[in-house]
Design an enzyme around this catalytic site. Sequence first.
Site, PDB file in Angstrom:
ATOM      1  N   ASP A  10       0.788  -1.234   0.000  1.00  0.00           N
ATOM      2  CA  ASP A  10       0.000   0.000   0.000  1.00  0.00           C
ATOM      3  C   ASP A  10       0.823   1.288   0.000  1.00  0.00           C
ATOM      4  O   ASP A  10       1.786   1.423   0.769  1.00  0.00           O
ATOM      5  CB  ASP A  10      -0.879   0.069   1.251  1.00  0.00           C
ATOM      6  CG  ASP A  10      -1.796  -1.121   1.417  1.00  0.00           C
ATOM      7  OD1 ASP A  10      -1.693  -2.075   0.628  1.00  0.00           O
ATOM      8  OD2 ASP A  10      -2.608  -1.098   2.360  1.00  0.00           O
TER       9      ASP A  10
ATOM     10  N   GLN B 262       4.131   0.593   2.314  1.00  0.00           N
ATOM     11  CA  GLN B 262       4.328  -0.627   3.075  1.00  0.00           C
ATOM     12  C   GLN B 262       5.507  -1.396   2.494  1.00  0.00           C
ATOM     13  O   GLN B 262       5.559  -1.635   1.275  1.00  0.00           O
ATOM     14  CB  GLN B 262       3.071  -1.491   2.980  1.00  0.00           C
ATOM     15  CG  GLN B 262       1.859  -0.877   3.660  1.00  0.00           C
ATOM     16  CD  GLN B 262       1.842  -1.193   5.137  1.00  0.00           C
ATOM     17  OE1 GLN B 262       1.188  -2.113   5.562  1.00  0.00           O
ATOM     18  NE2 GLN B 262       2.568  -0.424   5.928  1.00  0.00           N
TER      19      GLN B 262
END
Length: 441
Positions: free
Chosen positions: A22, A38
């Site tokens: 993400d 992430q």
Amino acid sequence: MIASDPFRPISHFVAPRGWMNDPCGPIWSDGVYHLFYQWNPEAAIWDNMHWGHATSDDLVNWVYQPVALSPQREGPDRDGVFTGDVVVDQDRAVAIYTGFRFDRAQPQLQCVASSDLSMVHWRQRTKPLLANGPDHLKIGGFRDPKLWKEGETWVMLVGSKIEGLGGVIFRYESADLETWSFKRIFYGPSDLRGGDDVLECPDFFDLGTCHALVFSINSVVHVITGRYAKGQFIPARQDVLGYGGFYAARSFLDAKGRRTVWGWLPEKPWQAGEAAARGWSGVMSYPRVLTADQEGKVSSSLHPAMEALLGEEIFDGTLSDGMNVDGPQVRIRVQFAAMTPGSIVFAHTDRYLHLDFDPTTPHGEFSCNEDHAPLPKMPSASLDIYVDGSVIEIFTSSGATLNARAYGNPSRPFTLSGTGCFAGAKCVVHALLPATFRFAE
């Protein structure tokens, strides 16, 4: 090994190594774009989640910065630093994000970190900002905060679900980014199902003709448009924001105030093992600009900054006959009469990219490799197809986008050919230039 991998894109943002998913808290501040994401820096598998960080002055070329956030040994994020948002508050930047503690009944907590405006060195709080969701509701999942400011009040959305009812998005408010009060269920319960039914990665913004609520569930990014007044959102229309492999979308305002969105492009599940062996997994989409018409229909277009990636023109003609084209880093623009079926094949010895258009389906559809998107029947349509290693992004003249992946034979030369409605289509092909990715000194 990573640098020489022909499947690794040369112009899409990718982490230097390991697993990436993400986008987190993208923001433009003081003339600099910041992208947090992430990241598992140790292996190309989902595990040991951190926040990676990169900066850019043009959205094309990037500098890898030091890791922004890491799991704290005994902190509320001991078992992982997950998705969140970044805002600027006077002379500081504040990140609010989801931490994991698997030793708790509710393992997801909201955590906070702060930095000066360089956003390079972060101080993570050792205590959670929100340890639990609303006390009066039986919830499952509590994650992915999104923030903005209304007047003197900070607003935060958090994705969740109510057991037995479905996914919801909660609204919290604060005067100082420190003390937060639950106000209401901002959206839901939803009848959409997938995973643990949580509405992930909520985002909310003004598109001029309407307000838009974006969230992700079951591998799909949804966009709900409607009216917004006095903290209440009244939905009116629901669509898909990006078809194919596009997930966890998060937006920001660029230097010119355009609503711009990134999404995570995952590897195909059957490629997970090979991706892990190659040492990298996951790609960020090209940034896209979002607009909405008077009916609240949201359209996506490639951010204008990406025009800097177009290199020399290597073909200008029709697809009547197959041609040899270097690949697999090209932009293929096709203009055609979208009235009858047709196909495009771009390949070396196999179907690296195989696109089909079928106007006989109820709403018209085109597919690329394993993924599908709507494209209505019309006298004139266009497709902008970006092939960058294993990544395919397609922008349509109707405002829909499709992401696909290609893991065929990347050897050169490629042939490009069209049949049916594409046989006589006008086609222009440009080489894609590489973006630069370097480490901060």
